[in-house]
Design an enzyme around this catalytic site. Structure first.
Site, short mmCIF file in Angstrom:
data_model
loop_
_atom_site.label_atom_id
_atom_site.label_comp_id
_atom_site.label_asym_id
_atom_site.label_seq_id
_atom_site.Cartn_x
_atom_site.Cartn_y
_atom_site.Cartn_z
N SER A 71 1.98 -1.79 5.15
CA SER A 71 2.73 -1.04 5.87
C SER A 71 2.34 -0.60 7.01
O SER A 71 3.02 -0.12 8.19
CB SER A 71 3.17 0.20 5.14
OG SER A 71 4.14 0.43 4.30
N LYS A 74 4.70 -1.50 10.15
CA LYS A 74 5.41 -0.60 10.81
C LYS A 74 4.93 -0.09 12.10
O LYS A 74 5.73 0.41 12.84
CB LYS A 74 5.78 0.59 9.75
CG LYS A 74 6.54 0.14 8.42
CD LYS A 74 6.81 1.16 7.56
CE LYS A 74 7.81 0.89 6.33
NZ LYS A 74 6.94 0.42 5.29
N SER A 131 7.08 6.36 5.44
CA SER A 131 6.96 4.52 5.40
C SER A 131 8.11 3.99 4.72
O SER A 131 8.02 3.02 3.97
CB SER A 131 5.51 4.39 4.73
OG SER A 131 5.29 3.20 4.94
#
Length: 296
Positions: A71, A74, A131
């Site tokens: 993640s 992101k 997230s």
């Protein structure tokens, strides 16, 4: 007399002691090695600490070795969203639609249904704090037309920023064998976010937010744990281990710390704290660091 015979011996002893003291004063004492526990096996571990003010590298291990970003991906999704805000292509009130594809993403997610929308301000918070995979994909589709096209935009932006070893294949960081990065590249991205979007960087320090009447809590436990930590992003998939990019900004020092591949979030956070302390300590500047990996 006996005491007269002892006098030359005493003089020789003092002369030897004086020579030893003189040598001690002229010799640089080599500092002992410092042992740093690493919460990961060497084939997964990568780390780097950069002084964001000077660009000086303060610590690195495997920082150019390919790793899965999870993640941390992101961060680039948000970079492109912040760019769109700055360019006026959307506002924080703009409603982003959630497609079937976005809604079908596995957790962690906000659990939108097809046809629902989320405003940009809430989308940023959902991506940073929760997230949320569904929201990241919805943002990618909105900005790129499709997630594949958006991933190509992400990779192109990575090259522009000097992230030479990063390829993105989706907006969320969910598993993809062809999506990879390095600790160095993630440090470059972390510094770019801080430098390019100072007015938006406050989002990365948020640990919860309200959405549709409920409190959504995050899981970046470095926030509030270490004085001076003000972001940025955590990440985990099974293939990557526990990753994090952390910004430290206090007492005139600004550090970016990247740790990838840890065996647990707690151990990862302990390691980040140790790296921050090490980087802030003048006594550690000339000290060799010996690594003790998790499997050793």
């Amino acid at each position: 007399m006996p005491h007269l015979r002892l006098l030359p011996l005493i003089q020789r002893v003092f002369a030897v002691l004086g020579l030893l003291l003189l040598l001690a004063g002229c010799t640089t004492v080599t500092p002992p090695d410092a042992v740093l526990a690493v919460p990961a096996p060497p084939q997964k571990y990568a780390a780097i600490v950069v002084d964001a003010g000077t660009g000086k590298q303060l610590f690195e291990v495997n920082s150019t070795a390919q790793r899965y970003p999870a993640s941390l991906t992101k961060m680039m999704t948000l970079y492109l969203l912040f760019e769109a805000l700055d360019a006026g292509r959307l506002t924080k009130e703009t409603q982003i639609p959630v497609s079937d594809h976005a809604a079908s993403q596995p957790p962690t997610k906000m659990r939108f249904r097809r046809g629902e929308t989320i405003d940009v301000d809430s989308a940023i918070r959902a991506i940073v704090v929760k997230s949320a995979n569904d929201v990241a994909v919805a943002v990618g589709e909105y900005l790129g037309g499709s997630e594949d096209q958006f991933a190509a935009m992400m990779t192109s932006k990575a090259r522009q920023l000097g992230m030479t070893s990063t390829s993105f294949r989706n907006a969320s960081g969910l598993p993809d064998d062809n999506q990879h990065t390095t600790a160095r590249d993630m440090a470059v991205l972390g510094m770019a976010l801080h430098r390019r979007f100072p007015q938006q960087f406050h989002y990365f320090s948020e640990s919860d937010f309200m959405f549709r009447g409920r409190l959504v809590r995050g899981h970046n436990d470095m926030l509030g744990r270490v004085h001076g930590v003000d972001g940025i992003k955590t990440g985990y998939i099974r293939a990557s281990g526990f990753n994090i990019v952390t910004s430290y900004n206090a007492d005139g020092r600004n550090l970016i710390v990247v740790v990838m591949g840890a065996d647990s979030a707690r151990q990862r956070n302990d390691h980040v704290e140790a790296l921050i302390q090490r980087s802030l300590s003048p006594a550690m500047a000339d000290t060799k660091t010996r690594l003790m990996f998790a499997e050793q």
